[in-house]
Design an enzyme around this catalytic site. Structure first.
Site, short mmCIF file in Angstrom:
data_model
loop_
_atom_site.label_atom_id
_atom_site.label_comp_id
_atom_site.label_asym_id
_atom_site.label_seq_id
_atom_site.Cartn_x
_atom_site.Cartn_y
_atom_site.Cartn_z
N VAL A 43 55.10 28.11 92.99
CA VAL A 43 54.61 28.03 91.62
C VAL A 43 55.70 28.42 90.63
CG1 VAL A 43 52.22 28.50 92.24
CG2 VAL A 43 53.72 30.40 91.63
N LYS A 65 59.92 28.26 103.19
CA LYS A 65 60.07 28.89 101.87
C LYS A 65 61.42 29.58 101.74
CE LYS A 65 58.96 30.51 97.81
NZ LYS A 65 57.87 31.44 97.58
N ARG A 67 68.84 26.65 97.18
CA ARG A 67 69.08 26.69 95.74
C ARG A 67 70.08 27.79 95.38
NH1 ARG A 67 63.26 27.19 93.31
NH2 ARG A 67 64.29 26.78 91.32
N ARG A 112 75.80 10.58 96.07
CA ARG A 112 75.41 11.64 97.03
C ARG A 112 75.82 13.03 96.57
NH1 ARG A 112 76.65 7.12 99.38
NH2 ARG A 112 78.90 7.53 99.43
N CYS A 172 62.03 35.14 93.27
CA CYS A 172 62.16 34.42 94.55
C CYS A 172 63.61 34.23 94.97
CB CYS A 172 61.48 33.05 94.45
SG CYS A 172 59.68 33.13 94.39
#
Length: 409
Positions: A160, A211, A218, A251, A265
């Site tokens: 979320v 997760k 990232r 790419r 997170c």
């Protein structure tokens, strides 16, 4: 996919647990929301919530008025239990602090019966589902037969974004990993009541890993962008222009650099993987070191520019952990700002559309909080740390201004 479950207890009523409880109640379940914070629970009973999103508030009032969602300070007996409590890290070791998850499992074990379903949404290290089974097996040997649990359990990581909670919970795909197929299918039947995204079945270990890997990916890519930005900066080359042009390669997709990596997170989840294998986490560890160093390095860059230009009256714009969210948790912009508390030669103001006199207790008294966006004539230099949508009009006003505008995103 109709669920055989009618009652659900949601443990932990933060930015994930509360909207999840609201959507479940709005989908026809009888939902018991539980949180250990007594004052917070009283405020929810009075229909007061810190989540101000329009779509959420409408549903929140609907289900609380209908009493299909009720609030408690203790775990209530139900057919299914969803754990959505925080899993921070120990600051001294960067290891996972599972105390709140374990406390939730303990309290569930006191209430549950054979056939009950437990769903863990809290981001946790790989193996948390197996750990929960072991805990319950010790506490409730009556719920184990021939070494196998007589209850069902699954792991379903949340995905979320604060500021868009209802839409994200409703439309995002979900990964659902059960201890066995029956656990997975029963958990799927619950999410199918409100989730329009794909409900992808897998094992609990895979779901736990998904997760962590998502956010670690990232983090690593942000570390690359941030480090290359520093390298190009030494050569007086615009990293933004380089990234824009490089991303035309079919790419290549380089993320934007910024003032650091924040939120609840991305700065935390990689540590859960690092903790599980020191031998195979060198890139993850190095990325964390790079991203943690960025706020301080950006502060040095900014101060050097201000000193060269002899700017004295400064305003920082944007202090949340990312654009267009009202969340200041783990904000690198705030960490950067803290480096200026002792720069007494500078007159510093700050502005963020989500920050006001009522929620700014964390702001150092050294800084002046502006209640509205600054004009182009008020400061020697405006420094944008977080690119909120509200700032787009402000940027246009600075085109013909003598005030220097610096963007760090």
């Amino acid at each position: 996919m109709k669920s055989s479950i009618s009652t659900i207890s949601v443990i932990g009523l933060g930015h994930v647990g509360l909207p999840t409880a609201v959507l479940l109640a709005d989908s026809g379940f009888c939902v018991f929301g539980m949180d250990v914070n007594r004052e917070y629970v009283r405020s929810l009973v009075d229909q007061k919530t810190k989540i101000s999103e329009k779509d959420f508030l409408k549903k929140f009032k609907k289900v609380t008025n209908a009493q299909s969602l009720q609030f408690f300070n203790s775990v209530q007996k139900a057919q299914a239990y969803i754990i959505a409590v925080p899993t921070p890290i120990h600051k001294s070791s960067n290891g996972a602090d599972l105390s709140m998850v374990e406390n939730a499992i303990h309290n569930i074990a006191l209430n549950m019966e054979a056939g009950s379903l437990i769903i863990i949404e809290s981001t946790s290290p790989i193996g948390v589902t197996a750990h929960a089974i072991d805990m319950i097996s010790v506490m409730r040997p009556d719920l184990v037969k021939d070494g196998k649990p007589l209850f069902k359990i699954a792991y379903c990581p949340e995905r979320v974004l604060p500021g868009n909670l209802i839409k994200e919970l409703t439309l995002n795909d979900r990964v659902i990993g059960g201890y066995d197929d029956k656990s997975t299918k029963l958990a799927q039947s619950i999410y199918a009541s409100f989730c329009k995204g794909k409900l992808m079945a897998t094992s609990s270990k895979v779901a736990e890993a998904v997760k962590l890997v998502e956010n670690s990916f990232r983090d690593v890519n942000l570390a690359f962008a941030n480090e290359i930005d520093l390298l190009l900066g030494e050569k007086s080359i615009s990293s933004k222009e380089v990234y824009d042009l490089a991303n035309h390669h079919p790419r290549v997709n380089i993320l934007n650099s910024g003032v650091g990596v924040g939120g609840h997170c991305i700065p935390i989840d990689p540590y859960f993987l690092i903790e599980s294998s020191k031998a195979h986490s060198s890139i993850l560890s190095l990325s964390r070191i790079i991203n943690d160093s960025i706020p301080s390095k950006r502060a040095d860059q900014i101060y050097k520019i201000l000193k060269q230009k002899q700017h004295k009256k400064i305003c920082f714009l944007g202090l949340t952990y990312k654009p267009d969210v009202h969340d200041f948790r783990e904000s690198p912009a705030l960490e950067l700002l803290s480096k200026f508390t002792k720069k007494r030669s500078l007159n510093i103001s700050v502005y963020d559309p989500f920050l006001n006199s009522k929620n700014s207790s964390f702001l150092h008294s050294r800084f002046t909080l502006l209640e509205k966006a600054p004009s182009s004539k008020s400061f020697d230099c405006i420094i944008v740390l977080v690119d909120h949508s509200d700032f787009q009009v402000l940027y246009k006003n600075f085109k013909n201004s003598s005030t220097q505008l610096l963007k760090f995103f």
